[in-house]
Scaffold this active site. Sequence first.
Site, PDB file in Angstrom:
ATOM      1  N   ARG A   1      15.484  -2.548  -5.301  1.00 22.21           N
ATOM      2  CA  ARG A   1      13.926  -2.675  -5.658  1.00 22.21           C
ATOM      3  C   ARG A   1      13.667  -3.168  -6.900  1.00 22.21           C
ATOM      4  O   ARG A   1      14.634  -2.722  -8.026  1.00 22.21           O
ATOM      5  CB  ARG A   1      13.426  -1.527  -5.345  1.00 22.21           C
ATOM      6  CG  ARG A   1      13.143  -1.476  -3.805  1.00 22.21           C
ATOM      7  CD  ARG A   1      12.646   0.111  -3.718  1.00 22.21           C
ATOM      8  NE  ARG A   1      12.705   0.339  -2.381  1.00 22.21           N
ATOM      9  CZ  ARG A   1      11.143   0.381  -1.658  1.00 22.21           C
ATOM     10  NH1 ARG A   1      10.335   0.072  -2.456  1.00 22.21           N
ATOM     11  NH2 ARG A   1      11.114   0.605  -0.394  1.00 22.21           N
TER      12      ARG A   1
ATOM     13  N   PRO B   1       0.832  -1.228  -0.106  1.00 21.44           N
ATOM     14  CA  PRO B   1       0.052  -0.029  -0.059  1.00 21.44           C
ATOM     15  C   PRO B   1       0.818   1.206   0.119  1.00 21.44           C
ATOM     16  O   PRO B   1       1.760   1.489   0.862  1.00 21.44           O
ATOM     17  CB  PRO B   1      -0.811   0.026   1.335  1.00 21.44           C
ATOM     18  CG  PRO B   1      -0.770  -1.387   1.820  1.00 21.44           C
ATOM     19  CD  PRO B   1       0.588  -1.916   1.202  1.00 21.44           C
ATOM     20  N   GLU B   2       0.583   2.367  -0.859  1.00 23.34           N
ATOM     21  CA  GLU B   2       1.142   3.654  -0.952  1.00 23.34           C
ATOM     22  C   GLU B   2      -0.064   4.530  -0.766  1.00 23.34           C
ATOM     23  O   GLU B   2      -0.958   4.063  -0.389  1.00 23.34           O
ATOM     24  CB  GLU B   2       1.868   3.830  -2.291  1.00 23.34           C
ATOM     25  CG  GLU B   2       2.697   2.592  -2.655  1.00 23.34           C
ATOM     26  CD  GLU B   2       3.499   2.691  -4.122  1.00 23.34           C
ATOM     27  OE1 GLU B   2       3.829   3.787  -4.749  1.00 23.34           O
ATOM     28  OE2 GLU B   2       3.744   1.630  -4.531  1.00 23.34           O
TER      29      GLU B   2
ATOM     30  N   LYS C   1       2.032   7.533   4.185  1.00 21.24           N
ATOM     31  CA  LYS C   1       1.349   5.894   4.173  1.00 21.24           C
ATOM     32  C   LYS C   1       0.848   5.575   5.496  1.00 21.24           C
ATOM     33  O   LYS C   1       0.723   4.468   5.855  1.00 21.24           O
ATOM     34  CB  LYS C   1       2.484   4.962   3.701  1.00 21.24           C
ATOM     35  CG  LYS C   1       2.985   5.099   2.436  1.00 21.24           C
ATOM     36  CD  LYS C   1       4.083   4.210   2.109  1.00 21.24           C
ATOM     37  CE  LYS C   1       5.031   4.653   1.230  1.00 21.24           C
ATOM     38  NZ  LYS C   1       6.122   3.444   0.737  1.00 21.24           N
TER      39      LYS C   1
END
Length: 279
Positions: A265, A2-3, A60
């Site tokens: 990433r 979730p962002e 967030k």
Amino acid sequence: MPELPEVETVRRILEQEIIGRQIIGVTFYDFPGVIGEMDPHTFRAMVTGQTLGCPERRGKYLSIPMSEDLALVIHLRMTGRVLVVPRDAVPVRFEHLAIHLDSGHDLRFADQRKFGRVLCLDADTARFALARLGPEPLERGFSVRQLTRIASRRKSPIKNVLLDQRVVAGLGNIYVDEALFRARINPFTPAGTLTEEDQRRLVRAIRHVLRAALLNQGTTFSSFENPYGEQGRNADFLQIYSKGKAGQRCARCNSELVWTKLGGRGTSFCPRCQPSPTA
Ligand SMILES: [Zn+2]
């Protein structure tokens, strides 16, 4: 994971469901560590009887003010989920905490990876912790000038700078890749070498991808669900995120997308639309 758009989607539903409700009890399951260092008995004693105010989002993080100058601060991290369900609903998978409300509903927290937290803090501590975050990208405080000031001092790749929550709050891997593609900026570009025009396009692109994702109620790639257990629709509209991994082609120029690692990433980009800074 979730962002900003996913967390804001959660906040908007909580706003409908919990304001003015009183906490009448708490149930813990197999992972009391979900509330951090606090002892479960202390947590229960502190939150029971509290009335919930309007949930706020910062980056967030969710912060739900309570009466008596306390706040529940929720961080979903990788796989955390907030649910609002009737009291008699069976526990969902990986449920760690159920906060019982006087509406007959529960505010529940489930998390497969167990990195997420629901903390009970005094309001000042919560405010102080969240004040360390950078500006909100959809608010006025986030501007080309502000981004330029920070980016121009950094040699690190622009992608890493945008992931730094002290630079701008709420962006993660998905929306950074999407925004850089939209702005036609290579993720490896040293932040300090971006032109003013690059920065302008980047700020516009960040706002665009976040607003679009909000309209679609977030991106469900693996586990994100809103508090009603519904998935976001934004995954269908992603242009670049992780598409290079599957060897797909650029929607704009039909080149084969690249998938690589940047700062550990996964990172996708189009080698033609987002040319390498050294090329
Ligand atoms: Zn392209």
